[in-house]
Design an enzyme around this catalytic site. Structure first.
Site, PDB file in Angstrom:
ATOM      1  CB  CYS A   2     -35.934  12.967 -30.374  1.00  0.00           C
ATOM      2  SG  CYS A   2     -36.827  13.750 -31.665  1.00  0.00           S
ATOM      3  NE  ARG A  27     -41.143  11.021 -27.526  1.00  0.00           N
ATOM      4  CZ  ARG A  27     -42.035  10.154 -27.969  1.00  0.00           C
ATOM      5  NH1 ARG A  27     -43.251  10.190 -27.519  1.00  0.00           N
ATOM      6  NH2 ARG A  27     -41.716   9.268 -28.866  1.00  0.00           N
ATOM      7  CD1 TRP A  76     -31.535  10.165 -24.945  1.00  0.00           C
ATOM      8  CD2 TRP A  76     -31.109   8.953 -26.771  1.00  0.00           C
ATOM      9  NE1 TRP A  76     -30.837   9.040 -24.557  1.00  0.00           N
ATOM     10  CE2 TRP A  76     -30.565   8.280 -25.647  1.00  0.00           C
ATOM     11  CE3 TRP A  76     -30.953   8.366 -28.026  1.00  0.00           C
ATOM     12  CZ2 TRP A  76     -29.891   7.056 -25.742  1.00  0.00           C
ATOM     13  CZ3 TRP A  76     -30.280   7.157 -28.127  1.00  0.00           C
ATOM     14  CH2 TRP A  76     -29.761   6.519 -26.995  1.00  0.00           C
ATOM     15  CG  ASN A 102     -37.707  10.566 -32.955  1.00  0.00           C
ATOM     16  OD1 ASN A 102     -36.704   9.974 -32.582  1.00  0.00           O
ATOM     17  ND2 ASN A 102     -38.913  10.220 -32.578  1.00  0.00           N
ATOM     18  N   GLY A 103     -34.874   9.879 -34.946  1.00  0.00           N
ATOM     19  CA  GLY A 103     -34.531   8.615 -35.594  1.00  0.00           C
ATOM     20  C   GLY A 103     -33.078   8.603 -36.022  1.00  0.00           C
ATOM     21  CD  GLU A 483     -38.203  -2.754 -13.248  1.00  0.00           C
ATOM     22  OE1 GLU A 483     -37.576  -3.166 -14.229  1.00  0.00           O
ATOM     23  OE2 GLU A 483     -38.687  -1.614 -13.187  1.00  0.00           O
ATOM     24  CE  LYS A 487     -36.829   1.488 -12.947  1.00  0.00           C
ATOM     25  NZ  LYS A 487     -37.696   0.744 -13.803  1.00  0.00           N
ATOM     26  CD  GLU A 490     -34.060   2.632 -15.716  1.00  0.00           C
ATOM     27  OE1 GLU A 490     -34.454   2.721 -16.877  1.00  0.00           O
ATOM     28  OE2 GLU A 490     -34.837   2.353 -14.774  1.00  0.00           O
ATOM     29  CG  HIS A 506     -23.444 -22.153 -10.789  1.00  0.00           C
ATOM     30  ND1 HIS A 506     -22.958 -23.439 -10.808  1.00  0.00           N
ATOM     31  CD2 HIS A 506     -24.718 -22.253 -10.329  1.00  0.00           C
ATOM     32  CE1 HIS A 506     -23.898 -24.288 -10.393  1.00  0.00           C
ATOM     33  NE2 HIS A 506     -24.976 -23.583 -10.090  1.00  0.00           N
ATOM     34  CE  LYS A 606     -41.772   6.736 -19.345  1.00  0.00           C
ATOM     35  NZ  LYS A 606     -41.442   5.928 -18.170  1.00  0.00           N
TER      36      LYS A 606
HETATM   37  N1  GLU Z   1     -30.050  11.031 -34.907  1.00  0.00           N
HETATM   38  C1  GLU Z   1     -30.359  12.386 -34.571  1.00  0.00           C
HETATM   39  C2  GLU Z   1     -29.261  13.027 -33.728  1.00  0.00           C
HETATM   40  O1  GLU Z   1     -28.435  12.409 -33.166  1.00  0.00           O
HETATM   41  C3  GLU Z   1     -31.721  12.513 -33.905  1.00  0.00           C
HETATM   42  C4  GLU Z   1     -31.718  11.964 -32.532  1.00  0.00           C
HETATM   43  C5  GLU Z   1     -33.068  12.102 -31.835  1.00  0.00           C
HETATM   44  O2  GLU Z   1     -33.974  11.324 -32.194  1.00  0.00           O
HETATM   45  O3  GLU Z   1     -33.169  12.938 -30.926  1.00  0.00           O
HETATM   46  O4  GLU Z   1     -29.217  14.186 -33.635  1.00  0.00           O
END
Ligand code: GLU
Length: 611
Positions: A2, A27, A76, A102-103, A483, A487, A490, A506, A606
């Site tokens: 985010c 992000r 995100w 964010n969080g 790795e 990649k 992703e 195995h 990211k």
């Molecule tokens: N937990 C919040 C959501 O789902 C914030 C997510 C974020 O960090 O973008 O909206």
């Protein structure tokens, strides 16, 4: 994860916020939104939100929108689907308080239930929406105190920015576990989750620490602790080279970053490897030779690509320095109540320096009295600051979500540290000199390989047509196999598995049939013959093989359906810096062939700042 941006000052905030969001989009890019106050002509906070990339929001935002104070967010999603009601900013019921976050608010369900009992009507499924309602509940005219009181009730992680229609020209920001930085301009103040958003606007910045809250105005900011008490942190000067990185002539950031590796590796190695002394110097570790001589153990901690680099780093520590070493996924390490030996050294590896799982592992080592140092790319990031000492990998800004140049720089930095410790602990000057000279030659070898990368298209055709793809190797080449598989997952969304080559028999070999592509990483080292036998075993069951091998290895080439030679290295420990390159290119071109969103793959972001 985010991105957060904020602006207070005389200018129209909307275009500045949009530019900031564009830079932070890597992000998180599920949805985006902005909130404006101060001169919008509306008694409410004016918000615009859209699902999808920032470009969708840009179409909806009138750049001439009035409003000199604003906050913005790229999401995100953690709680609640990807749709407009769940996009940030979130408003209180009166539409006069706006929050970006964010969080994760971990006790959101309990708070929501209480607020609903009090008659609050929620408009989203997010954890975040409890914040504007809580702030409203405690609001008595002072925005800072309302946010502070609301946050006392909250458990979890946050970086937040809040605006109030009643207080144009003010943003309240607070942090607990998610990064925030403020930047001072001439009569204007900027806020962001990541200093790259500030590049070009100001270089005078201050980072918030956990459990701190601030009132931001055009003139500056007042900083206090969440539990009361004024504090101040010094304003830092952003490095001059912190510029927003554009794609230039490349179609994608990922391709550009793959091609930047000769340069990024040179930056990482130069001045640090000292062949004339047979060793290396990493001033940021600030360790005397006596301290190096008494390290009992090295633990290298990271997640995702950084974990793969950590595996190579741990192998190098054992082989070059003969210090018992291990690599572990940081999120697992931090919750298993690990035994921390005070004479051990832990290294925390993270591109962004904001990876929440790795930051948690750093704190776990510190709480138990251990020593931990960062191996990070972003200068001034949370892990760098929490550790105080460490190594910057200097790969330069990495924008593509799938890491490439940061991986090789992390490996290079860990090899340099291993050489430095090795010279003190185990190896003689001539061996150190040989290793150092070989490391210094790598950027040219990388450049030579990238000029003529070999049969990548044939490999792409093979992997893009497979149901799933196996990657295998031994020793450090197993880390490279992991790795390469990551990649391809992703960037191309192709199911992949990676195994130590000897593990195939195995169990996993049961999955091999004539439709299965197998990518084998077989540099010409002590494991080569054994790995080639494992290639024979899968070939005998019909698998089609892509073999990444040392130039001139005719036997390996003969076994391959697609043979990809890379420049030879004398030391097996250095080989990952070359063998990973074709795997990066295969993932990139497979993603391109399958029409994937290469720089912004689905469901990813990211800088993983949630646990
Ligand atoms: N937990 C919040 C959501 O789902 C914030 C997510 C974020 O960090 O973008 O909206």
């Amino acid at each position: 994860m985010c991105g957060i941006v904020g602006y207070v000052g005389p200018r129209n905030a909307a275009p500045l916020l949009m530019e900031g969001l564009r830079r932070l989009e890597y992000r998180g890019y599920d949805s985006a939104g902005i909130a404006l106050t101060d001169g919008t002509g509306s008694p409410d906070v004016h918000i615009v939100r859209r699902v999808g990339p920032v470009a969708n929001l840009a179409e909806a935002v009138d750049p001439a929108s009035l409003g000199h104070t604003g906050i913005g967010h790229t999401r995100w999603a953690t709680h609640g689907g990807v749709n407009e009601p769940n996009a940030h900013p979130h408003l209180d019921s009166t539409n006069r308080i706006a929050v970006v976050h964010n969080g994760i608010i971990e006790n959101h369900a309990a708070i929501r239930a209480l607020l609903e009992e009090e008659g609050v009507h929620f408009r989203s499924q997010t954890d975040t929406e409890v914040l504007p309602h809580l702030i409203r509940k405690f609001y008595r005219g002072d925005p800072l105190e309302a946010v502070r009181t609301a946050l006392q009730a909250v458990q979890g992680t946050y970086g937040i920015a809040v605006t109030f229609a009643d207080h144009p020209g003010v943003i309240i920001a607070a942090r607990n576990g998610s990064p925030l930085v403020v930047g001072k301009g001439e009569g204007e103040t900027f806020l962001a989750s990541d200093p790259t958003a500030l590049a070009g606007y100001t270089r005078q910045v201050m980072y918030l620490e956990d459990r701190e809250i601030m009132r931001i105005t055009a003139e500056g900011w007042e900083l206090t602790r969440l539990d009361g008490g004024t504090i101040s942190h010094a304003i830092e000067e952003l490095a001059e080279d912190l510029v927003w990185s554009e794609k230039g002539d490349f179609q994608h950031h990922m391709l550009k970053e793959i091609h930047e590796q000769p340069e990024s590796l040179r930056r990482c190695l130069s001045g640090r490897v000292v062949p004339e002394e047979g060793g290396a110097r990493l001033g940021g570790l600030d360790l005397t030779t006596r301290e190096i001589a008494t390290i009992s153990r090295v633990g290298v901690l990271g997640c995702g690509t950084s974990f793969h680099a950590s595996l190579v780093g741990a192998a190098a520590m054992e082989q070059l320095a003969r210090i018992p070493a291990f690599a572990e996924i940081a999120s697992e390490f931090r919750y298993r109540n690990p035994v921390i030996d005070p004479s051990a050294l832990f290294l925390a590896v993270s591109q962004s320096g904001e990876t929440a799982d790795t930051l948690g592992a750093v704190r776990e080592v510190q709480v138990k009295g251990g020593r931990v140092m960062g191996v990070v790319n972003v200068v001034g990031s949370s892990i760098a600051r929490a550790c105080g000492r460490g190594v910057y990998v200097h790969s330069g800004p990495e924008i593509a979500v799938a890491s490439t140049k940061a991986f090789t720089s992390q490996v290079a930095a860990l090899l340099v540290a291993s050489l430095m410790f090795g010279r003190t602990r185990h190896i003689a000057a001539d061996e150190g000199r040989r290793f150092g000279n070989e490391l210094l030659a790598v950027p040219d070898l990388v450049s030579r390989y990238l000029e003529n990368p070999g049969a990548i298209d044939a490999a792409v055709e093979m992997v893009a047509g497979g149901k799933y793809v196996f990657f295998f190797g031994r020793g450090v080449s197993h880390a490279v196999a992991m790795e390469g598989a990551l990649k391809l997952k992703e960037v191309a969304y192709i199911p992949c598995m990676s195994y130590p080559a000897a593990e195939m028999k195995h169990g996993p070999i049961a999955l091999i049939d004539p439709t299965t592509p197998v990518v084998a990483i077989v540099p010409d080292d002590v494991m080569r013959d054994k790995t080639l036998s494992n290639v024979q075993e899968v070939k005998a069951r019909g698998a089609r093989t892509i073999i990444v091998h040392s130039e001139g290895d005719k036997d390996a080439a003969a076994l391959a359906d697609v043979s990809i030679p890379v420049p030879r290295t004398r030391s097996s420990l250095i080989s990952p810096l070359l063998t990973v390159l074709p795997l990066q290119l295969i993932a990139y071109r497979a993603g391109l062939a399958l029409g994937r969103n290469i720089d912004r793959p689905r469901n990813l972001a990211k800088s993983v700042t949630v646990e």
